[in-house]
Design an enzyme around this catalytic site. Structure first.
Site, short mmCIF file in Angstrom:
data_model
loop_
_atom_site.label_atom_id
_atom_site.label_comp_id
_atom_site.label_asym_id
_atom_site.label_seq_id
_atom_site.Cartn_x
_atom_site.Cartn_y
_atom_site.Cartn_z
N GLU A 180 -37.10 13.88 -11.14
CA GLU A 180 -37.13 14.63 -12.41
C GLU A 180 -37.66 16.04 -12.23
OE1 GLU A 180 -39.18 12.29 -15.37
OE2 GLU A 180 -37.45 10.99 -15.64
N GLU A 374 -32.85 5.55 -13.31
CA GLU A 374 -33.92 5.03 -14.18
C GLU A 374 -33.34 4.80 -15.57
OE1 GLU A 374 -37.65 7.12 -14.47
OE2 GLU A 374 -37.58 7.73 -12.37
C1 BG6 Z 1 -39.75 8.86 -15.64
C2 BG6 Z 1 -40.50 8.87 -14.35
O1 BG6 Z 1 -40.03 10.00 -16.33
O2 BG6 Z 1 -40.06 7.88 -16.59
C3 BG6 Z 1 -41.20 7.58 -13.99
O3 BG6 Z 1 -39.66 9.27 -13.29
C4 BG6 Z 1 -41.77 6.97 -15.23
O4 BG6 Z 1 -42.14 7.82 -12.99
C5 BG6 Z 1 -40.66 6.67 -16.21
O5 BG6 Z 1 -42.56 5.83 -15.01
C6 BG6 Z 1 -41.06 5.94 -17.48
O6 BG6 Z 1 -42.11 6.58 -18.09
P1 BG6 Z 1 -43.44 5.80 -18.45
O7 BG6 Z 1 -44.35 6.85 -18.92
O8 BG6 Z 1 -43.06 4.83 -19.49
O9 BG6 Z 1 -43.91 5.16 -17.20
#
Ligand code: BG6
Length: 476
Positions: A180, A374
């Site tokens: 990101e 993701e």
């Molecule tokens: C993304 C990141 O922004 O979102 C991850 O690459 C992160 O590292 C994921 O864990 C989800 O966000 P969160 O805050 O729910 O863990």
């Protein structure tokens, strides 16, 4: 059949949110190890005094120190991923395990750890997809250089990248440079190890840090193509789908403006140069970027092989000050709440069609293969007296997003290589440091204060995802 035969189904984690063992095997303190957990985490990482205090003295509980102890459980965890039928497993390498101080000789114990992890993947026929840098670096690089704000760090990263690309050239075929990368502009310490002492300097420092990361990213692409010609290396961006709140032209212009800012770093990685509008914008904002002629040449000659992205939610944008106050929670992009969508327990708005829109947008913009690295639902899970977790809400979320992917492939002819759901095993949340914000198919007995047995157990979604993979996305 919508999904290609070789579609890469799997799951994703990041080293710092999973491994723990923060000072074992020769690893040094990393930037992610000095941020406390809890709802105030984002405020803490934006507060220079708090970060400096934490670096000087580690007081209180830091969730990444233990995380879910993947460092000692990876064999058991990878076996569970294999049981679900994973074709790919995304994780990152901790820079501080390989070069504990950022320079000097590589740490053999750190290298051996990832050797063993990738061997374990190979044993189960799982392709590793490896992020070179996922929101962490040796903390000494922050204290010495203020992280990516300094160009001094570029050769150190290149050395790190070349070391791991060489070491794992026969084990890893898919690489990502920076996680990101656009988040550096919003969270310079988390994204780039940069402490912003004077808020007026935030834009200058974060844009220069992002530029330095782009140079390092292009050098990594170059190194990967030289060392491992058959491997593929991609960029990674937090995708933003935003809707104009009204049909007022100003709202659509605002959406366009935000979108262009969000993607300009990926534009450099995937198209080889800064888009002209961004240079104008930075000039207007008084940002003076140190860009050399060599940087420009490097960008043009080393574009990525594919574009990967994260997608969780969408938002709306408006220029109307009366509506602009309603931001919803968990929103770092600056958009506002969309009244047509439901939200997760953490206020992230759920929008599967937004994923199809993002896929089309990115494919139109870059004309490169895409990879969703993701996606998922962070939710509070309840363990029943018999130990089961009935996470139908997670199944529902993922099912709708897989359908959106399917439509993008089948109806819109988007080239999508794979899908790794976020936090396939429960891990520490990046934005809040909580364990209670769970994404996994596998439950880990660990709480927000680092207490628990760390025992792993399968949730209901485990069996669901197994069938999805078995049927190549036909049985949802
Ligand atoms: C993304 C990141 O922004 O979102 C991850 O690459 C992160 O590292 C994921 O864990 C989800 O966000 P969160 O805050 O729910 O863990």
């Amino acid at each position: 059949m919508a999904f290609p035969k070789n579609f890469l189904w799997g799951g994703a984690i990041a080293a710092h949110q999973a491994e723990g063992a923060y000072l074992e095997g020769g690893k040094s303190l990393a930037t992610c190890d000095v941020i406390h957990g809890g709802k105030g985490r984002i405020a803490e990482i934006l507060d220079p005094a708090a970060i400096k205090t934490n670096i000087a003295k580690q007081e209180g509980y830091f969730p990444e120190h233990i995380a879910v102890d993947f460092y000692h459980h990876y064999k058991e965890d990878i076996a569970l991923f294999a049981e679900m039928g994973f074709k790919v497993f995304r994780t990152s390498i901790s820079w501080a395990r390989i070069f504990p101080n950022g320079d000097g000789d590589p740490n053999e114990a750190g290298l051996a750890f990832y050797d063993s992890m990738f061997d374990e993947c190979a044993k189960h026929g799982i392709e590793p997809l490896v992020t070179l840098s996922h929101w962490e670096m040796p903390v000494s690089l922050t204290t010495k250089y203020n992280g990516w704000a300094s160009r001094e760090i570029i050769p150190l990263f290149e050395r790190y990248a070349r070391t791991v690309l060489t070491r794992y050239k026969n084990k890893v075929r898919y690489w990502l440079t920076f996680n990101e990368i656009n988040m550096t502009l919003h969270m310079p310490f988390m994204g780039a190890g940069v402490i912003v002492d004077n808020p007026a300097q935030k834009k200058q420092l974060s844009c220069q840090a992002a530029h330095n990361m782009l140079v390092a990213s292009a050098l990594s692409v170059k190194a990967c193509h030289e060392i491992s010609p058959a491997a593929k290396i991609g960029s990674m961006v937090a995708a933003m789908t935003a809707y104009p709140y009204s049909c007022k032209p100003e709202d659509t212009w605002e959406k366009t403006r935000m979108e262009r800012e969000n993607y300009y770093l990926t534009d450099v990685q995937a198209r080889g140069s800064y888009p002209p509008f961004v240079l104008k914008l930075l000039e207007k904002d008084g940002v003076k970027l140190d860009i050399t002629a060599d940087d420009k040449k490097l960008f043009a000659e080393n574009i990525v092989d594919f574009v990967s992205f994260s997608y969780y939610s969408s938002s709306a944008v408006t220029t109307d000050p009366a509506i602009a106050g309603d931001k919803g929670t968990g929103n770092i992009f600056g958009g506002i709440k969309n009244p047509h969508l439901k939200s997760s327990d953490w206020g992230w708005q759920i929008d599967p069609l937004g994923l199809r829109i993002a896929l089309n947008f990115l494919y139109d913009r870059y004309q490169k293969p895409l990879f969703i690295v993701e996606n998922g639902l962070g939710a509070v899970d309840k363990v029943e007296p018999d130990g089961s977790v009935n996470d139908d809400y997670r199944i529902e979320y993922l099912r709708e997003h897989v359908k959106a992917m399917k439509a993008a492939i089948e109806e819109d002819a988007v080239e999508l290589w794979g899908y790794t759901t976020w936090g396939c095993i429960d891990i520490v949340s990046a934005s809040t440091g909580e364990m209670s914000k769970r994404y996994g198919f596998i439950y880990v007995d660990q709480d927000n204060d680092g207490k628990g047995t760390l025992r792993r157990s399968k949730k209901k979604s485990f069996g669901w995802y197994k069938k999805v993979i078995e049927s190549n996305g036909e049985v949802l």
